[in-house]
Design a protein around this motif. Sequence first.
Motif, mmCIF file in Angstrom:
data_model
loop_
_atom_site.group_PDB
_atom_site.id
_atom_site.type_symbol
_atom_site.label_atom_id
_atom_site.label_comp_id
_atom_site.label_asym_id
_atom_site.label_seq_id
_atom_site.Cartn_x
_atom_site.Cartn_y
_atom_site.Cartn_z
ATOM 1 N N ILE A 47 -1.937 -9.755 0.793
ATOM 2 C CA ILE A 47 -1.523 -8.927 0.111
ATOM 3 C C ILE A 47 -2.520 -7.816 0.024
ATOM 4 C CG2 ILE A 47 -0.724 -8.073 -2.204
ATOM 5 C CD1 ILE A 47 1.153 -9.787 -0.904
ATOM 6 N N GLU A 48 -2.156 -6.702 0.555
ATOM 7 C CA GLU A 48 -2.889 -5.267 0.360
ATOM 8 C C GLU A 48 -2.922 -4.629 -0.937
ATOM 9 O OE1 GLU A 48 -5.038 -4.174 2.461
ATOM 10 O OE2 GLU A 48 -4.515 -5.106 4.537
ATOM 11 N N ASN A 49 -4.033 -4.197 -1.545
ATOM 12 C CA ASN A 49 -4.176 -3.914 -2.857
ATOM 13 C C ASN A 49 -5.045 -2.618 -2.788
ATOM 14 O OD1 ASN A 49 -2.632 -5.724 -4.598
ATOM 15 N ND2 ASN A 49 -4.234 -7.081 -3.595
ATOM 16 N N LEU A 50 -5.032 -1.614 -3.662
ATOM 17 C CA LEU A 50 -6.059 -0.462 -3.580
ATOM 18 C C LEU A 50 -6.364 -0.124 -4.814
ATOM 19 C CD1 LEU A 50 -7.382 2.019 -2.108
ATOM 20 C CD2 LEU A 50 -4.944 3.280 -2.634
ATOM 21 N N TYR A 51 -7.588 0.194 -5.241
ATOM 22 C CA TYR A 51 -8.192 0.829 -6.452
ATOM 23 C C TYR A 51 -9.022 2.018 -6.178
ATOM 24 C CZ TYR A 51 -10.522 1.625 -10.850
ATOM 25 O OH TYR A 51 -10.669 2.284 -12.114
ATOM 26 N N ALA A 52 -8.413 3.131 -6.517
ATOM 27 C CA ALA A 52 -9.163 4.466 -6.139
ATOM 28 C C ALA A 52 -9.380 5.220 -7.331
ATOM 29 C CB ALA A 52 -8.073 5.328 -5.369
ATOM 30 N N ARG A 53 -10.558 5.883 -7.412
ATOM 31 C CA ARG A 53 -11.225 6.487 -8.607
ATOM 32 C C ARG A 53 -11.712 7.847 -8.458
ATOM 33 N NH1 ARG A 53 -14.401 4.209 -13.863
ATOM 34 N NH2 ARG A 53 -14.907 6.043 -14.653
ATOM 35 N N TYR A 54 -11.300 8.774 -9.005
ATOM 36 C CA TYR A 54 -11.980 10.123 -8.971
ATOM 37 C C TYR A 54 -12.742 10.367 -10.202
ATOM 38 C CZ TYR A 54 -12.174 15.218 -8.667
ATOM 39 O OH TYR A 54 -12.800 16.371 -8.702
ATOM 40 N N GLY A 55 -14.142 10.480 -9.877
ATOM 41 C CA GLY A 55 -14.826 10.823 -11.029
ATOM 42 C C GLY A 55 -15.708 9.481 -11.566
ATOM 43 N N THR A 56 -16.724 9.592 -12.434
ATOM 44 C CA THR A 56 -17.419 8.401 -12.848
ATOM 45 C C THR A 56 -17.200 8.506 -14.387
ATOM 46 O OG1 THR A 56 -19.548 9.594 -12.699
ATOM 47 C CG2 THR A 56 -18.755 8.506 -10.615
ATOM 48 N N GLU A 57 -16.998 9.443 -14.961
ATOM 49 C CA GLU A 57 -17.156 9.370 -16.459
ATOM 50 C C GLU A 57 -15.893 9.085 -17.083
ATOM 51 O OE1 GLU A 57 -19.979 10.560 -17.874
ATOM 52 O OE2 GLU A 57 -20.900 10.520 -15.665
ATOM 53 N N SER A 58 -16.164 8.606 -18.511
ATOM 54 C CA SER A 58 -14.956 8.309 -19.250
ATOM 55 C C SER A 58 -14.292 9.815 -19.924
ATOM 56 C CB SER A 58 -15.268 7.255 -20.283
ATOM 57 O OG SER A 58 -15.447 6.172 -19.909
ATOM 58 N N PRO A 59 -13.140 9.568 -20.374
ATOM 59 C CA PRO A 59 -12.142 8.380 -20.094
ATOM 60 C C PRO A 59 -11.514 8.232 -18.799
ATOM 61 C CG PRO A 59 -11.046 10.530 -21.099
ATOM 62 C CD PRO A 59 -12.424 10.697 -20.907
ATOM 63 N N ASN A 60 -11.022 7.160 -18.550
ATOM 64 C CA ASN A 60 -10.415 7.021 -17.270
ATOM 65 C C ASN A 60 -8.993 6.657 -17.315
ATOM 66 O OD1 ASN A 60 -9.569 5.865 -14.728
ATOM 67 N ND2 ASN A 60 -11.036 4.146 -14.819
ATOM 68 N N LEU A 61 -8.227 7.574 -16.983
ATOM 69 C CA LEU A 61 -6.886 7.578 -16.843
ATOM 70 C C LEU A 61 -6.193 7.069 -15.581
ATOM 71 C CD1 LEU A 61 -3.632 7.902 -18.063
ATOM 72 C CD2 LEU A 61 -3.983 10.518 -17.403
ATOM 73 N N CYS A 62 -5.559 5.779 -15.819
ATOM 74 C CA CYS A 62 -5.167 5.088 -14.783
ATOM 75 C C CYS A 62 -3.687 5.186 -14.344
ATOM 76 C CB CYS A 62 -5.665 3.602 -14.505
ATOM 77 S SG CYS A 62 -5.047 2.668 -13.411
ATOM 78 N N PHE A 63 -3.350 5.320 -12.987
ATOM 79 C CA PHE A 63 -1.801 5.156 -12.641
ATOM 80 C C PHE A 63 -1.822 3.961 -11.913
ATOM 81 C CE2 PHE A 63 1.651 5.573 -9.700
ATOM 82 C CZ PHE A 63 2.510 5.937 -10.337
ATOM 83 N N ALA A 64 -0.817 3.034 -12.368
ATOM 84 C CA ALA A 64 -0.605 1.925 -11.708
ATOM 85 C C ALA A 64 0.888 1.797 -10.964
ATOM 86 C CB ALA A 64 -0.679 0.650 -12.356
ATOM 87 N N GLY A 65 1.049 1.279 -9.983
ATOM 88 C CA GLY A 65 2.120 1.219 -9.113
ATOM 89 C C GLY A 65 2.338 0.184 -7.995
ATOM 90 N N HIS A 66 3.103 0.100 -7.277
ATOM 91 C CA HIS A 66 3.512 -0.756 -6.197
ATOM 92 C C HIS A 66 4.003 -0.200 -4.834
ATOM 93 C CE1 HIS A 66 7.603 -1.776 -6.762
ATOM 94 N NE2 HIS A 66 7.315 -1.579 -8.005
ATOM 95 N N THR A 67 3.606 -0.317 -3.602
ATOM 96 C CA THR A 67 4.248 0.095 -2.562
ATOM 97 C C THR A 67 5.326 -0.986 -1.746
ATOM 98 O OG1 THR A 67 2.449 -0.901 -1.204
ATOM 99 C CG2 THR A 67 2.223 1.359 -1.620
ATOM 100 N N ASP A 68 5.109 -2.116 -2.237
ATOM 101 C CA ASP A 68 6.164 -2.962 -1.753
ATOM 102 C C ASP A 68 7.520 -2.837 -2.354
ATOM 103 O OD1 ASP A 68 5.096 -4.233 -4.293
ATOM 104 O OD2 ASP A 68 6.205 -5.982 -3.726
ATOM 105 N N VAL A 69 8.516 -3.329 -1.604
ATOM 106 C CA VAL A 69 10.011 -3.024 -2.016
ATOM 107 C C VAL A 69 10.743 -4.413 -1.834
ATOM 108 C CG1 VAL A 69 10.110 -0.511 -1.614
ATOM 109 C CG2 VAL A 69 10.599 -2.208 0.283
ATOM 110 N N VAL A 70 12.103 -4.470 -2.376
ATOM 111 C CA VAL A 70 12.861 -5.748 -2.062
ATOM 112 C C VAL A 70 13.484 -5.384 -0.799
ATOM 113 C CG1 VAL A 70 12.992 -6.095 -4.651
ATOM 114 C CG2 VAL A 70 14.623 -4.612 -3.472
ATOM 115 N N PRO A 71 14.227 -6.580 -0.266
ATOM 116 C CA PRO A 71 14.930 -6.380 0.978
ATOM 117 C C PRO A 71 15.952 -5.417 0.671
ATOM 118 C CG PRO A 71 14.337 -8.667 0.573
ATOM 119 C CD PRO A 71 14.128 -7.880 -0.599
#
Length: 382
Positions: A47-71
């Motif tokens: 499984i391919e996963n990705l964690y990407a971050r812009y900036g190093t300071e707090s607060p850190n607002l994250c967006f989570a999602g998935h690229t995989d789909v059902v058949p």
Amino acid sequence: MIDAINLTRELIRRPSVTPADAGAMDIVEQALKGLGFSCRRMKFGEIENLYARYGTESPNLCFAGHTDVVPVGDAGAWTQEPFDAEVVDGMLIGRGAVDMKSAIAAFAAASAKAIAAGQVTGSLSFLITGDEEGIATHGTKMVVEALGIEDEVITHCVVGEPSSSEVFGDMIKVGRRGSINAEITVKGVQGHVAYPHRAANPVPVLLRILLRLQDRVFDQGYPEFQPSNLEITRIDVPNTATNVIPGTATARLNIRFNPHHTGAELGRWIEAEAAAEASDFQGSVTVEPQISGEAFLTEPGPFTDLVAAAVYDAAGRTPELSTTGGTSDARFIRALCPVVELGLVGRTMHQVDERAPVAEILQLQAVYERLIERYFQVFSGE
């Protein structure tokens, strides 16, 4: 700048049916690198996963999602090719249009505008997996565990699942019921139906166990949650003969539960009930419980208020704060930070001709833009 519609179409054209990636994660990574994100690929198993971050300071607002789909199901029943990402009469048609490649693209486009405008006074991050539609063992669950070990701090998270119910913006998810599956196997003694005293039929024992479990009223609900419910999903007796008492009978069930319960407690209850019903049986009973996730709730407060206000600004309606529906990767992310789900209308997800109105994808981008802008106004400096 990023065009949310074009990016969505690029992602749909990658047939990333779980566990295949088909290059979808490369497209996300390329788009985010172009914005200045530091990108880290985290592959677990296949499984391919990705964690990407812009900036190093707090607060850190994250967006989570998935690229995989059902058949795609019956490909011949689609009016357009499932992975061509055609726009017909204002509708973007393709597997993943709703669930949830459009949300990834919309948040990336919103992030581009926020970065260009200098609004990101902390950090933005993306946690993208290729294992949400599968068994979810090598995706967000393992990324969250790795980030926790590394003391990566995510302050709040928005999951781009299609949270709207009937019209865009009518609902956001602030929690989910827990889920536990259990397989119950009763092993008896196979024999001839004319000589039952020489056999031990597992079927009546299994049926009594299931009725015993089904009779329980778990609760009347919990604040913000539906009542817990148990559903029998499968019964198997591998016997093709009419004159043979079978030697084995198996059933599967699922319980969706609110915070009145835990998965471990329910697993122990199933085991105890099965053992009690089979105490005098000339055979054996085994129970194999598997907890998919625990119930959780992001309590109303400044973060949920901010998300609701962003929806109102862009869509003109106040969303219901809901815990309905199935499970999502939010069940893992809650271990790191408060999390909500905010996305498109989910009516056509997993269906033939899955589709999303182009106008609503752009509206979702507008919600995300307002959310990012307000987020750093409210939470920076805390």
